[in-house]
Design a protein around this motif. Sequence first.
Motif, PDB file in Angstrom:
ATOM      1  N   VAL A 151      -0.657   1.410  12.484  1.00  0.00           N
ATOM      2  CA  VAL A 151       0.484   1.968  11.668  1.00  0.00           C
ATOM      3  C   VAL A 151       0.242   3.517  11.477  1.00  0.00           C
ATOM      4  CG1 VAL A 151       1.423   1.688   9.343  1.00  0.00           C
ATOM      5  CG2 VAL A 151       0.547  -0.291  10.380  1.00  0.00           C
ATOM      6  N   CYS A 157      -7.258   1.599   4.377  1.00  0.00           N
ATOM      7  CA  CYS A 157      -6.898   2.694   4.005  1.00  0.00           C
ATOM      8  C   CYS A 157      -6.691   3.165   2.539  1.00  0.00           C
ATOM      9  CB  CYS A 157      -5.281   3.142   4.883  1.00  0.00           C
ATOM     10  SG  CYS A 157      -4.049   2.096   4.048  1.00  0.00           S
ATOM     11  N   PRO A 209      -3.454  -2.646  13.030  1.00  0.00           N
ATOM     12  CA  PRO A 209      -2.207  -2.609  13.716  1.00  0.00           C
ATOM     13  C   PRO A 209      -1.571  -1.302  13.793  1.00  0.00           C
ATOM     14  CG  PRO A 209      -1.866  -3.261  11.062  1.00  0.00           C
ATOM     15  CD  PRO A 209      -3.730  -2.734  11.543  1.00  0.00           C
ATOM     16  N   VAL A 221       0.044   5.617   9.040  1.00  0.00           N
ATOM     17  CA  VAL A 221      -0.233   5.564   7.456  1.00  0.00           C
ATOM     18  C   VAL A 221       0.285   6.701   6.910  1.00  0.00           C
ATOM     19  CG1 VAL A 221      -1.739   5.169   5.507  1.00  0.00           C
ATOM     20  CG2 VAL A 221      -2.308   4.199   7.843  1.00  0.00           C
ATOM     21  N   PHE A 274     -11.153   6.638   9.328  1.00  0.00           N
ATOM     22  CA  PHE A 274     -10.641   5.176   8.777  1.00  0.00           C
ATOM     23  C   PHE A 274      -9.989   4.532  10.210  1.00  0.00           C
ATOM     24  CE2 PHE A 274      -6.329   4.506   8.002  1.00  0.00           C
ATOM     25  CZ  PHE A 274      -5.701   5.750   8.135  1.00  0.00           C
ATOM     26  N   TYR A 329       0.790  -1.322   0.021  1.00  0.00           N
ATOM     27  CA  TYR A 329      -0.109  -0.018   0.021  1.00  0.00           C
ATOM     28  C   TYR A 329       0.904   1.196   0.033  1.00  0.00           C
ATOM     29  CZ  TYR A 329      -4.425  -2.720   0.275  1.00  0.00           C
ATOM     30  OH  TYR A 329      -5.266  -3.566   0.004  1.00  0.00           O
ATOM     31  N   CYS A 342       2.382  -3.095   7.847  1.00  0.00           N
ATOM     32  CA  CYS A 342       1.074  -3.130   7.043  1.00  0.00           C
ATOM     33  C   CYS A 342       0.436  -4.578   6.896  1.00  0.00           C
ATOM     34  CB  CYS A 342       1.171  -2.242   5.874  1.00  0.00           C
ATOM     35  SG  CYS A 342      -0.190  -2.619   4.893  1.00  0.00           S
ATOM     36  N   HIS A 343      -0.817  -4.479   7.483  1.00  0.00           N
ATOM     37  CA  HIS A 343      -1.412  -5.845   7.482  1.00  0.00           C
ATOM     38  C   HIS A 343      -2.324  -6.221   5.932  1.00  0.00           C
ATOM     39  CE1 HIS A 343      -1.525  -7.205  11.769  1.00  0.00           C
ATOM     40  NE2 HIS A 343      -0.248  -6.758  11.303  1.00  0.00           N
ATOM     41  N   ALA A 344      -2.201  -5.193   5.052  1.00  0.00           N
ATOM     42  CA  ALA A 344      -2.535  -5.126   3.940  1.00  0.00           C
ATOM     43  C   ALA A 344      -4.189  -5.304   4.056  1.00  0.00           C
ATOM     44  CB  ALA A 344      -1.930  -6.433   2.936  1.00  0.00           C
ATOM     45  N   CYS A 345      -4.769  -4.755   4.789  1.00  0.00           N
ATOM     46  CA  CYS A 345      -6.082  -5.024   4.962  1.00  0.00           C
ATOM     47  C   CYS A 345      -7.034  -4.193   3.980  1.00  0.00           C
ATOM     48  CB  CYS A 345      -6.483  -4.815   6.467  1.00  0.00           C
ATOM     49  SG  CYS A 345      -6.462  -3.048   6.931  1.00  0.00           S
ATOM     50  N   ALA A 346      -6.421  -3.259   3.446  1.00  0.00           N
ATOM     51  CA  ALA A 346      -7.291  -2.394   2.371  1.00  0.00           C
ATOM     52  C   ALA A 346      -8.016  -1.328   3.334  1.00  0.00           C
ATOM     53  CB  ALA A 346      -7.807  -3.056   1.351  1.00  0.00           C
ATOM     54  N   CYS A 365      -6.742   1.806  11.067  1.00  0.00           N
ATOM     55  CA  CYS A 365      -5.866   0.965  10.985  1.00  0.00           C
ATOM     56  C   CYS A 365      -5.661  -0.001  12.119  1.00  0.00           C
ATOM     57  CB  CYS A 365      -4.574   2.066  10.540  1.00  0.00           C
ATOM     58  SG  CYS A 365      -3.123   0.626  10.222  1.00  0.00           S
ATOM     59  N   MET A 420       3.981   5.879   6.212  1.00  0.00           N
ATOM     60  CA  MET A 420       4.172   4.570   6.181  1.00  0.00           C
ATOM     61  C   MET A 420       5.102   4.535   4.765  1.00  0.00           C
ATOM     62  SD  MET A 420       1.766   1.265   5.941  1.00  0.00           S
ATOM     63  CE  MET A 420       0.881   1.639   4.166  1.00  0.00           C
TER      64      MET A 420
HETATM   65  S1  SF4 Z   1      -3.674  -1.493   4.582  1.00  0.00           S
HETATM   66 FE1  SF4 Z   1      -4.809  -1.815   6.718  1.00  0.00          FE
HETATM   67  S2  SF4 Z   1      -2.818  -2.304   7.812  1.00  0.00           S
HETATM   68 FE2  SF4 Z   1      -2.115  -1.344   6.251  1.00  0.00          FE
HETATM   69  S3  SF4 Z   1      -1.878   0.525   6.493  1.00  0.00           S
HETATM   70 FE3  SF4 Z   1      -3.604   0.693   5.479  1.00  0.00          FE
HETATM   71  S4  SF4 Z   1      -5.073   0.477   7.259  1.00  0.00           S
HETATM   72 FE4  SF4 Z   1      -3.187  -0.200   8.259  1.00  0.00          FE
END
Ligand code: SF4
Length: 475
Positions: free
Chosen positions: A228, A245, A226, A230, A222, A206, A239-243, A224, A233
């Motif tokens: 982070v 953000c 874990p 953002v 929003f 991301y 980043c847990h790649a949870c999308a 996040c 970043m």
């Molecule tokens: S993708 Fe998810 S874990 Fe990664 S920075 Fe965005 S909100 Fe945080």
Amino acid sequence: MDTAFPLRFYSSASDASQTAAPSRRNRLESAGLWLRRHRRHIALMQWGVVVFYGALVVLPALLPLPSGDARLWNNLRLFAQFVFWGLWWPGVMLATIGLGRVWCGLFCPEGFLSELASRHGRGKTAPVWLKWHYWPFIAFVTTTIYGQLISVYQYAEAALLILGGSTLVAVLVGFLYGHDKRVWCRYLCPASGVFAVLAKIAPLHYKVDRAAWDNAGAEQPFNCPPLVDVRRMSSASDCHACARCAGQRDAVRLASRSPFVEILRLDIPARATDAYTLIFGVMGIATAAFQWTISPWFLNMKMTLATWLVEHEHYTLLDADAPPWWLLTHYPQVNDAFSWLDGALVLTYLLGGGVLLGALLLIAPHLAARLMRHPRLDWKRFALTLTPMGAASVILGLTMTTATQLRGEHLLLNGLPYLRVTLLGAGGIASLWLAFALIRQAGNVNRLRRIGAWCAMILPVALMTGLWGLAFFVW
Ligand code: SF4
């Protein structure tokens, strides 16, 4: 000495996706936005993973040990063993290397439950001691060694104890700390440190455009999980790649990148925790854990000590009836029980051998950094060039279990040696190329020093290649 490297190859501007206008979204960016829009579907899928995972962790431990003619398609214990250790664990590592930490962000039942507990829990602030950066490393080493002592790859009881126990602690931590957050995943999860290292070479991440973030208008809420930062970043490690953000302030998007860029870009910090986790955890103790069962060094050590104990009539350490199964492997019904001596030797081999291997691997990054004499090319940066080698090593080790299980089903694996050699070669070449590219950026350093630094980095690659060569083709 001039410390300004000509970052012509590895500056952030080199990522082609950065220049894409928001209106001309590519497929990856759209995929990130799609994932963000479909949180409810992802949550439903995560519930499905929780149920599947829970069933495979708990139910097999309630069943008797498999008989000699049981197969993985007709025995739940064997099936769960294959799914967990033959498919899931290597698959999670491969997914992290290929896609970033998507397992953490989209699938992991432990993280999902911890976040859920946090949503409805006490919401306390995580104490400072809990945020110590080395907890994931300590937890990884502890669970790796403990897992070998109780044979977690072989027995469902051991898997229930380690995986189930870890899930319970994750939920408890979630219940106590944070609100809608994954404090467990960020600061404590035993796999988190390893994932943070492997995600560095993922070709997807991301990507944050800091200028666009700062210039955006009103803040859009929003979460996040874990924790982070953002806006700042630059690494895929945390980043847990949870999308969640994706598209935030028109500044965050799922994008492709060179798998080497994160290690070569000197403006992205090279953290000591990542370097130690890679060298002592992934390449040191994990390698010892993968190899001890086939190591003639371990066997010789055991035979020598056992003979000495018998000759001197010290039988207590050879007693395999005393230790309980949750302390040392104890399944006498299938002639598999560790004595105190076995336990002590496994502990010594994994901890002593792993630390020794890590220390040997660490010599080269320190030597290379000293030769380069440049503040921005420190030992941590050189250590991280070994990430592809470490990734290859961990995949080779984990798939040993897969291969053993498939051979147990009488499946022929004729192509396996070629695959192993290819993977080992790819990891080694990629690491050497990374070291070369890193050194090449310091064009103003004496040529002899640069050659010396690169030659030093051949040593850890040769050491790991030699160890895996022994394991696969000599022992
Ligand atoms: S993708 Fe998810 S874990 Fe990664 S920075 Fe965005 S909100 Fe945080």
